[in-house]
Structures are given as structure tokens and as C-alpha cells.
Design a protein around this motif. Structure first.
Motif, PDB file in Angstrom:
ATOM      1  N   THR A  85      37.814  35.690  60.330  1.00  0.00           N
ATOM      2  CA  THR A  85      38.830  36.744  60.432  1.00  0.00           C
ATOM      3  C   THR A  85      40.177  36.369  59.832  1.00  0.00           C
ATOM      4  OG1 THR A  85      39.430  35.952  62.642  1.00  0.00           O
ATOM      5  CG2 THR A  85      37.765  37.699  62.502  1.00  0.00           C
ATOM      6  N   VAL A  86      40.408  35.098  59.567  1.00  0.00           N
ATOM      7  CA  VAL A  86      41.723  34.715  59.040  1.00  0.00           C
ATOM      8  C   VAL A  86      41.633  33.839  57.792  1.00  0.00           C
ATOM      9  CG1 VAL A  86      42.962  34.899  61.227  1.00  0.00           C
ATOM     10  CG2 VAL A  86      41.814  32.752  60.649  1.00  0.00           C
ATOM     11  N   SER A  87      40.475  33.305  57.492  1.00  0.00           N
ATOM     12  CA  SER A  87      40.359  32.379  56.372  1.00  0.00           C
ATOM     13  C   SER A  87      39.063  32.642  55.618  1.00  0.00           C
ATOM     14  CB  SER A  87      40.381  30.931  56.891  1.00  0.00           C
ATOM     15  OG  SER A  87      39.365  30.740  57.863  1.00  0.00           O
ATOM     16  N   GLU A  88      38.873  31.913  54.521  1.00  0.00           N
ATOM     17  CA  GLU A  88      37.702  32.046  53.656  1.00  0.00           C
ATOM     18  C   GLU A  88      37.691  33.407  52.940  1.00  0.00           C
ATOM     19  OE1 GLU A  88      37.268  30.663  56.746  1.00  0.00           O
ATOM     20  OE2 GLU A  88      37.147  28.655  55.889  1.00  0.00           O
ATOM     21  N   ASP A  89      36.966  33.445  51.826  1.00  0.00           N
ATOM     22  CA  ASP A  89      36.849  34.699  51.069  1.00  0.00           C
ATOM     23  C   ASP A  89      35.776  35.605  51.653  1.00  0.00           C
ATOM     24  OD1 ASP A  89      38.796  33.873  49.288  1.00  0.00           O
ATOM     25  OD2 ASP A  89      37.344  32.953  47.920  1.00  0.00           O
ATOM     26  N   TYR A  90      34.810  35.026  52.362  1.00  0.00           N
ATOM     27  CA  TYR A  90      33.747  35.839  52.933  1.00  0.00           C
ATOM     28  C   TYR A  90      34.170  36.349  54.306  1.00  0.00           C
ATOM     29  CZ  TYR A  90      32.747  31.042  54.516  1.00  0.00           C
ATOM     30  OH  TYR A  90      32.851  29.766  54.999  1.00  0.00           O
ATOM     31  N   THR A  91      33.517  37.424  54.748  1.00  0.00           N
ATOM     32  CA  THR A  91      33.882  38.027  56.031  1.00  0.00           C
ATOM     33  C   THR A  91      33.050  37.490  57.184  1.00  0.00           C
ATOM     34  OG1 THR A  91      32.404  39.869  55.502  1.00  0.00           O
ATOM     35  CG2 THR A  91      34.769  40.194  55.109  1.00  0.00           C
ATOM     36  N   ARG A  92      31.798  37.113  56.899  1.00  0.00           N
ATOM     37  CA  ARG A  92      30.962  36.623  57.992  1.00  0.00           C
ATOM     38  C   ARG A  92      29.784  35.836  57.459  1.00  0.00           C
ATOM     39  NH1 ARG A  92      28.064  42.177  60.384  1.00  0.00           N
ATOM     40  NH2 ARG A  92      27.218  42.934  58.405  1.00  0.00           N
ATOM     41  N   ILE A  93      29.211  35.028  58.340  1.00  0.00           N
ATOM     42  CA  ILE A  93      27.962  34.317  58.063  1.00  0.00           C
ATOM     43  C   ILE A  93      26.948  34.750  59.107  1.00  0.00           C
ATOM     44  CG2 ILE A  93      26.795  32.083  57.975  1.00  0.00           C
ATOM     45  CD1 ILE A  93      29.371  30.805  57.063  1.00  0.00           C
ATOM     46  N   THR A  94      25.773  35.136  58.641  1.00  0.00           N
ATOM     47  CA  THR A  94      24.678  35.505  59.529  1.00  0.00           C
ATOM     48  C   THR A  94      23.587  34.443  59.455  1.00  0.00           C
ATOM     49  OG1 THR A  94      25.074  37.877  59.254  1.00  0.00           O
ATOM     50  CG2 THR A  94      22.883  37.216  60.019  1.00  0.00           C
ATOM     51  N   GLU A  95      23.132  33.994  60.604  1.00  0.00           N
ATOM     52  CA  GLU A  95      21.984  33.076  60.683  1.00  0.00           C
ATOM     53  C   GLU A  95      20.835  33.847  61.319  1.00  0.00           C
ATOM     54  OE1 GLU A  95      20.836  28.515  62.045  1.00  0.00           O
ATOM     55  OE2 GLU A  95      22.747  29.407  62.668  1.00  0.00           O
ATOM     56  N   PHE A  96      19.828  34.160  60.526  1.00  0.00           N
ATOM     57  CA  PHE A  96      18.858  35.192  60.881  1.00  0.00           C
ATOM     58  C   PHE A  96      17.962  34.847  62.060  1.00  0.00           C
ATOM     59  CE2 PHE A  96      19.973  36.189  56.482  1.00  0.00           C
ATOM     60  CZ  PHE A  96      20.312  37.517  56.631  1.00  0.00           C
ATOM     61  N   LYS A  97      17.599  33.575  62.228  1.00  0.00           N
ATOM     62  CA  LYS A  97      16.646  33.239  63.290  1.00  0.00           C
ATOM     63  C   LYS A  97      17.218  33.557  64.671  1.00  0.00           C
ATOM     64  CE  LYS A  97      15.614  28.892  63.592  1.00  0.00           C
ATOM     65  NZ  LYS A  97      15.270  27.497  63.184  1.00  0.00           N
ATOM     66  N   HIS A  98      18.546  33.623  64.792  1.00  0.00           N
ATOM     67  CA  HIS A  98      19.154  33.991  66.065  1.00  0.00           C
ATOM     68  C   HIS A  98      19.015  35.491  66.345  1.00  0.00           C
ATOM     69  CE1 HIS A  98      20.902  30.084  66.882  1.00  0.00           C
ATOM     70  NE2 HIS A  98      21.397  30.046  65.659  1.00  0.00           N
ATOM     71  N   LEU A  99      18.816  36.275  65.286  1.00  0.00           N
ATOM     72  CA  LEU A  99      18.669  37.726  65.446  1.00  0.00           C
ATOM     73  C   LEU A  99      17.214  38.134  65.610  1.00  0.00           C
ATOM     74  CD1 LEU A  99      21.148  39.094  62.733  1.00  0.00           C
ATOM     75  CD2 LEU A  99      21.630  38.458  65.100  1.00  0.00           C
ATOM     76  N   THR A 100      16.310  37.415  64.983  1.00  0.00           N
ATOM     77  CA  THR A 100      14.911  37.831  64.949  1.00  0.00           C
ATOM     78  C   THR A 100      14.053  37.154  66.012  1.00  0.00           C
ATOM     79  OG1 THR A 100      14.308  36.109  63.362  1.00  0.00           O
ATOM     80  CG2 THR A 100      15.092  38.210  62.459  1.00  0.00           C
ATOM     81  N   GLY A 101      14.539  36.040  66.568  1.00  0.00           N
ATOM     82  CA  GLY A 101      13.740  35.281  67.524  1.00  0.00           C
ATOM     83  C   GLY A 101      12.668  34.437  66.861  1.00  0.00           C
ATOM     84  N   GLN A 102      12.698  34.378  65.536  1.00  0.00           N
ATOM     85  CA  GLN A 102      11.689  33.605  64.814  1.00  0.00           C
ATOM     86  C   GLN A 102      11.854  32.112  65.083  1.00  0.00           C
ATOM     87  OE1 GLN A 102      11.979  33.803  60.549  1.00  0.00           O
ATOM     88  NE2 GLN A 102       9.901  33.047  60.208  1.00  0.00           N
ATOM     89  N   ARG A 103      10.749  31.444  65.288  1.00  0.00           N
ATOM     90  CA  ARG A 103      10.766  30.002  65.495  1.00  0.00           C
ATOM     91  C   ARG A 103      10.255  29.313  64.237  1.00  0.00           C
ATOM     92  NH1 ARG A 103       8.599  29.167  71.750  1.00  0.00           N
ATOM     93  NH2 ARG A 103      10.205  30.466  72.741  1.00  0.00           N
ATOM     94  N   CYS A 104      11.135  28.540  63.610  1.00  0.00           N
ATOM     95  CA  CYS A 104      10.756  27.826  62.400  1.00  0.00           C
ATOM     96  C   CYS A 104      11.648  26.602  62.275  1.00  0.00           C
ATOM     97  CB  CYS A 104      10.866  28.723  61.169  1.00  0.00           C
ATOM     98  SG  CYS A 104      12.426  29.611  61.023  1.00  0.00           S
ATOM     99  N   GLU A 105      11.219  25.631  61.484  1.00  0.00           N
ATOM    100  CA  GLU A 105      11.940  24.358  61.389  1.00  0.00           C
ATOM    101  C   GLU A 105      13.286  24.515  60.688  1.00  0.00           C
ATOM    102  OE1 GLU A 105      11.202  21.358  62.745  1.00  0.00           O
ATOM    103  OE2 GLU A 105       9.680  22.530  63.812  1.00  0.00           O
ATOM    104  N   GLY A 106      13.298  25.123  59.524  1.00  0.00           N
ATOM    105  CA  GLY A 106      14.530  25.303  58.768  1.00  0.00           C
ATOM    106  C   GLY A 106      15.260  26.576  59.180  1.00  0.00           C
ATOM    107  N   THR A 107      16.389  26.814  58.539  1.00  0.00           N
ATOM    108  CA  THR A 107      17.159  28.018  58.859  1.00  0.00           C
ATOM    109  C   THR A 107      17.809  28.556  57.598  1.00  0.00           C
ATOM    110  OG1 THR A 107      18.801  28.950  60.381  1.00  0.00           O
ATOM    111  CG2 THR A 107      19.344  26.827  59.398  1.00  0.00           C
TER     112      THR A 107
END
Length: 383
Positions: free
Chosen positions: A285-307
Motif C-alpha cells: 500500500t505504500v511501496s513497490e510498483d506492484y499493488t499486491r502479491i497473491t500466493e495461490f495455494k493459500h486460496l485453493t487449498g492445494q497441497r504441493c511442495e513448491g509454490t
């Protein structure tokens, strides 16, 4: 050959097509410019086997029982309470700003005093626009509003919309809430989550009906023409219903000029670790050029080694090939331009505009589903 033609296989087009085919026994042709169904809700597994939302994160949330029930015909759900945090100079705090945020920002004694002030002034559980807080007689309450405005709203909005503080509509500022509760959920709706198998299978099931013919990789502008108040499909006059969900200005080759939108550039990254940020969505909200980062496994409930994560960079929409219009820039001038385009359809009683692009406004998934159901009922009643 067809009773109705639907342009677009996103939520607006898919729901309408299914209803017309199923409830009205119509023969429906769905034309989709992309090589997949689902519109911007489209999801797929990336090269590493992680289920990602190709056009940014989409969370289904609603309090509308009939909408939840309708979509549940085509999917089971992975239910969760969606939470978002803001990265404010390296510190993660819950948003919208709530009582938990209060204790993250202030020391224990100050936060306890402010909590009491807020509860006495507005009542526990209330959502108070910061404009209302900024007008309060208590100086300390006004300072809370100033903190929210400066650290959570202002710079994020400048990035998102490409505007200066002076250009930001005061009405938008006034709607930013402070929540007088300890509920960290971003939405307050009864139902929250994503389709258990993904959005794409839900759309595929919805469009899987004997009355629906689907054509992918098909630009409607190349097969559908408007002339003298009539619709022509493949050179022949079409007298059935047309439900158009695409950009209205592009339907008329932007003859009055292009309707302004904001677009997004997505940068996907994969990491060989179990967790990247500990949250589904982190707003910057105050820094960086991007507005947000989404990490998908937290939204989908998918269980996998990488992210896999995605960073979102807002940009101006120019109409160049491959660029997607995401957010209509709503102001009086742009609405007037939209109305000029809409007026070109006057007298075409069986031509319907549906969706965020065709109507030049934003819809959540549940509101769009509800609107599509109602439009289908209207069309069937007219027929």
C-alpha cells in the motif's frame, strides 16, 4: 439454426447460455474470443503443477442463497474466510483496518484507549467510512482516519488507478472503512471460497448442455455485424437474441474513441519452498510498483511442495494486442461516452448488454450471476 447467440464465455455469458438452453429449450451459440471458457475467472495448473488464476485472484463470496445454490449445481466448494494483509513499510497488518490492526499499529495502552473511543462512538461491529472518522470531534479518532488514508488507501489507489491525490474522487475516499470488530475477513458474506476443482471445470460443466454450441478462438466482430438496426451472422440476418458481454466501444470499432480502463501486467514466479508469504494476498500500500502479491495455494487449498505467486502491476489500457481491460474508470465524462455507444443500439430490442465490459461497470461474481439469471428469465418471458 440458433435461437440466441451469446458473446463471451465468462460468468455472464455462461450462466445466461445455460438458462436459455435448459429452461427455454433454446439452441444457443456461445462465441468466445479466447481459447478457453471462464473469462477472467479461468484457472489452470502451471508448469509446476500449481493451480493458478491466470488473470489474478478470484474469490467467490455471497450472501445470496439462490446464487450459491445455482453455482453449486456445477461445483463443490473449498470454503474459507478470505483474509488480506497490507505491507506497510515491511509490517503486515490486517485490512480492512479493524481492531486487530489497531493493536498492530499502536502500543497496547493507546490501542485499548482508541478501541474504547471507537466502540463508544460507533458501536461494536460497525463499518465506519474514514470520511466520517475524519469529521469526528475526537482528535485521536481523526488521527486513525488519517493513518488509514495515508498508509492503506492513498498510495495504493494512486498505483491502482494511475491518479494523483487531487484526481482521486472524494467519494471513493469516503467509502474506505474502518471496521469496529476483530473479524479479519476481507468480506463479510456468509459464503466465501473457490470451486473445489477450480473455476474452469465449473464453467465447463455449466456449458456442457445439448442445447449449447461453443466456439472458442472466435472473434465475434468477424462473424457478427450490425447494420441498419439489424444483426447479421455469417452474412445472414439473425432475428434471435444476442447477449453481448464484450467491450461496447469495440463493438463499434471505437468510433467515438476508446472507453478508458485500467489493465494489469501479471508476473508469475515459482519457488521451491512450501510457503512464500504466509498469506493468500498481501497488498503493498505504500511501496513497490506492484499493488499486491497473491500466493495461490493459500486460496485453493492445494497441497504441493513448491509454490507459485503473482505480482500485479497496474497499467493504462491501450487496446494493444493481448492487453485486457479490467477496471472501468468511472467518472461523468467516461459514462457519457459509454452512453453514446449504448445509444447506437436503440431500437434493437433483442440485443442485450450484460457484464462489466458491456455495461462499463464492475461486478462481483455473485452479482453477475444474479444479473445473468434475471436477464435469462426476462428473455424467456419476452419470447
Amino acid at each position: 439454426m440458433f435461437d440466441s447467440i451469446v458473446i463471451g464465455a465468462g460468468i455472464a455469458g455462461a450462466v445466461t447460455a445455460r438458462q436459455l438452453a435448459e429452461r427455454g429449450s433454446q439452441k444457443v451459440l456461445v462465441l468466445e474470443k479466447r481459447n478457453h471458457v471462464g473469462g477472467n475467472c479461468y484457472d489452470e495448473k502451471d508448469a509446476f503443477g500449481v493451480l493458478v488464476h491466470a488473470y489474478g485472484p478470484h474469490i467467490f463470496h455471497t450472501g445470496l442463497e439462490h446464487v450459491r445454490s445455482y453455482l453449486s449445481r456445477f461445483t463443490d466448494w473449498y470454503d474459507f474466510g478470505h483474509e488480506v494483509v497490507a505491507n506497510v513499510y515491511g509490517k503486515l497488518i490486517p485490512v480492512p483496518f479493524n481492531l486487530n490492526t489497531l493493536y498492530e499499529v499502536y502500543d497496547e495502552e493507546t490501542a485499548a484507549r482508541l478501541e474504547k473511543l471507537l466502540k463508544n462512538a460507533f458501536g461494536e461491529g460497525s463499518r465506519v467510512p474514514i470520511l466520517k472518522l475524519r469529521q469526528h470531534e475526537e482528535e485521536e479518532i481523526r488521527k486513525i482516519a488519517d493513518y488509514v488514508y495515508e498508509n492503506i488507501f492513498l498510495h495504493y489507489t494512486m498505483k491502482q488507478w494511475g491518479q494523483t491525490p487531487e484526481e482521486i474522487d472524494p467519494e471513493v475516499t469516503g467509502r474506505v472503512p474502518v471496521v469496529i470488530s476483530r473479524d479479519n475477513r476481507y468480506f463479510q458474506d456468509k459464503y466465501q471460497g473457490v470451486p473445489k476443482d477450480g473455476f474452469t471445470p465449473m464453467f465447463q460443466r455449466m456449458l456442457d448442455h445439448e442445447g449449447i454450441s461453443l466456439m472458442l478462438n472466435t472473434d465475434a466482430g468477424e462473424v457478427l455485424k450490425l447494420h441498419d438496426g439489424k444483426v447479421f451472422f455469417d452474412g445472414e440476418e439473425f432475428r434471435g437474441n444476442v447477449i453481448y458481454t464484450g467491450p461496447l466501444d469495440e463493438l463499434f470499432d471505437c468510433c467515438y474513441g476508446r472507453l478508458p480502463y485500467r489493465s494489469l501486467d501479471f508476473v508469475f514466479e515459482h519457488y521451491d519452498c512450501r510457503d512464500f508469504q504466509g498469506h493468500g494476498v498481501v497488498n503493498y500500500t505504500v511501496s513497490e510498483d506492484y499493488t499486491r502479491i497473491t500466493e495461490f495455494k493459500h486460496l485453493t487449498g492445494q497441497r504441493c511442495e513448491g509454490t507459485t505467486i503473482v505480482r500485479e502491476y497496474p497499467v493504462a489500457y491501450t487496446g494493444k494486442k493481448g492487453q485486457i481491460p479490467y477496471y472501468a474508470i468511472m467518472n461523468e465524462e467516461n459514462r457519457s461516452l459509454y452512453d453514446r455507444y449504448r445509444d447506437l443500439l436503440k431500437g434493437m430490442d433483442h440485443f442485450y448488454l450484460l457484464g462489466r465490459l458491456a455495461e462499463y461497470r464492475y461486478y462481483n461474481i455473485d452479482a453477475m450471476t444474479d444479473r445473468a439469471l434475471k436477464l435469462a428469465e426476462h428473455i424467456l418471458a419476452e419470447d
